[in-house]
Design an enzyme around this catalytic site. Structure first.
Site, PDB file in Angstrom:
ATOM      1  N   GLN A  95      52.384  28.287  -7.879  1.00 21.53           N
ATOM      2  CA  GLN A  95      50.856  28.697  -8.111  1.00 21.53           C
ATOM      3  C   GLN A  95      50.115  28.592  -6.878  1.00 21.53           C
ATOM      4  OE1 GLN A  95      50.092  25.459 -11.055  1.00 21.53           O
ATOM      5  NE2 GLN A  95      51.706  26.337 -12.544  1.00 21.53           N
ATOM      6  N   HIS A 161      49.285  23.349  -9.415  1.00 19.99           N
ATOM      7  CA  HIS A 161      48.094  22.689  -9.999  1.00 19.99           C
ATOM      8  C   HIS A 161      46.888  22.625  -8.841  1.00 19.99           C
ATOM      9  CE1 HIS A 161      50.027  20.710 -13.772  1.00 19.99           C
ATOM     10  NE2 HIS A 161      50.285  22.018 -13.612  1.00 19.99           N
ATOM     11  N   TYR A 265      37.256  12.436 -17.279  1.00 19.38           N
ATOM     12  CA  TYR A 265      37.769  13.129 -18.409  1.00 19.38           C
ATOM     13  C   TYR A 265      39.136  13.001 -18.755  1.00 19.38           C
ATOM     14  CZ  TYR A 265      33.352  15.167 -18.376  1.00 19.38           C
ATOM     15  OH  TYR A 265      31.895  15.366 -18.410  1.00 19.38           O
ATOM     16  N   TYR A 276      55.543  17.583 -20.858  1.00 18.56           N
ATOM     17  CA  TYR A 276      56.704  18.592 -20.643  1.00 18.56           C
ATOM     18  C   TYR A 276      57.822  17.630 -20.983  1.00 18.56           C
ATOM     19  CZ  TYR A 276      53.527  22.090 -18.796  1.00 18.56           C
ATOM     20  OH  TYR A 276      52.587  22.870 -18.526  1.00 18.56           O
TER      21      TYR A 276
END
Length: 384
Positions: A95, A161, A265, A276
């Site tokens: 990513q 990420h 959060y 997962y």
């Protein structure tokens, strides 16, 4: 009630399909508000390798990042430039890579642009990486006066990420969205580092005096909010000026949040999905002292890119929130009232992974497809 159409899509150069967008779909709580809208979607440009972010220049050209580490300039008629010179080196694994691009609010005067990217560093244990943001002057097809204005601390192993979207607030400060770097999720609850946070800095990289942790010696002063997983969508509300974000959950639990200064959060202690590994996660946020999302998706749609529509081409959609999806392979349209999502509609269903969504200067909606041969799609009202 409008009929819901199913269809198969085949991309063809510079031509496209007309579809009647309608129907009702799942979400966390809302029912779809149906608006019959015929649209044309055309391929503006093709041949971009996993494009990730885009920004419109004042002359209508588009800056587009390719995750492999290239920045391109695309003309309004779809011609793609040679790679822009002097782009920072990137960690292009999984990513990671060259991510978002944004223009300085005073770009017309200073020609400054901002790039977020996975920045590599070597160590005895192999390559480390973290999200960084560089500012540079765009001159012709080259970057000059390059300055790294932010580096996520710490750098870690792994290719997951990184975040990362860039959004300028009305006060001129820059928001940078980050991720938890995958295997370091527990650190998202630790504001003494940048893992799983939203960052707020000035355009030169300095720290605003009113940041929530600026006087806290146990926290990073750049942090605006924390407890996030991987934030790949960010947009400023056109009326309130507030930052809105969305972030990936694990198996489900993709969230929309309006990050408040200093608030937590919840990730990885609270989420509406499961790990997962199938280990459950508590979905109680407030009970644990965390902020509740204003909206979420289970199962996951893998949101990426975010736009508040303010243009005139689609008057019925003005003020709506648009979000691309990767796993969902569709475009989401949300109707909003204050800080509430009233309804959801899925557009362009079963098409392709959509990485970014932006509004063009003429009011068209532009989409980036996340493919080896990626495309810029241009959505306009169908000719009557």
């Amino acid at each position: 009630m409008f009929q819901q159409f199913s269809f198969k899509i085949r991309f063809q150069p510079y031509i496209w399909f007309v579809l009647l967008i309608c129907g009702s779909f799942f979400a966390s709580t809302a029912h779809a508000q149906r608006i019959a809208t015929q649209v044309d979607v055309k391929i503006l440009a093709s041949g971009l390798q996993h494009p990730w972010g885009m920004a419109f220049l004042p002359d209508g050209k588009i800056l587009v990042t390719e995750r492999v580490g290239r920045l391109r300039i695309v003309t309004p008629d779809g011609r793609i430039s040679a790679p822009v010179k002097n782009v920072p080196d990137v960690y292009s694994e999984k990513q990671g890579g060259l991510l978002d691009v944004a223009l300085d609010p005073n770009y017309a005067a200073n020609r400054l642009i901002y790039l977020s990217y996975a920045e590599p560093a070597t160590s005895s244990g192999g390559t480390l990486a973290s999200t960084a943001v560089a500012r540079a002057e765009l001159v012709d097809n080259s970057l000059t006066n390059i300055k790294v204005i932010f580096r996520q601390d710490p750098k870690t192993h792994g290719g997951q990420h990184f975040g990362s979207r860039l959004a300028f607030a009305p006060d001129g400060n820059l928001f940078i969205t980050l991720g938890d770097r995958g295997s370091h999720m527990e650190e998202a609850q630790n504001p003494s580092n940048h893992i799983g946070t939203i960052i707020r800095i000035r355009p030169d990289g300095s720290i605003p005096d009113d940041n929530p942790f600026v006087k806290n010696p146990k926290a990073k002063p750049e942090i605006w909010s924390y407890g996030h997983r991987s934030v790949q969508g960010a947009a400023i509300h056109p009326e309130t000026g507030e930052l809105w974000i969305h972030e990936h959950g694990p198996r489900g639990g993709d969230e929309i949040n309006i990050p408040k200064p200093g608030k937590n959060y919840g990730w990885p202690e609270a989420n509406y999905g499961v790990h997962y590994s199938m280990i459950p996660i508590k979905d109680e946020h407030a009970e644990q002292g965390f902020e509740e999302p204003i909206y979420y998706w289970t199962p996951s749609v893998a949101p990426s890119g975010m736009l508040f529509y303010t243009g005139g081409l689609f008057p019925g959609w003005r003020g709506n929130l648009f979000i691309g999806t990767l796993a969902g392979q569709h475009l989401i349209r949300l109707t909003i009232s204050n800080d509430k999502v009233l309804s959801e509609e899925q557009l362009l269903q079963n098409t392709v992974r959509l990485r970014d969504v932006e509004q063009g200067p003429e009011g068209a909606i532009y989409l980036l497809t996340d493919e080896e041969v990626g495309k810029i799609l241009k959505m306009t009202p169908a000719a009557q």
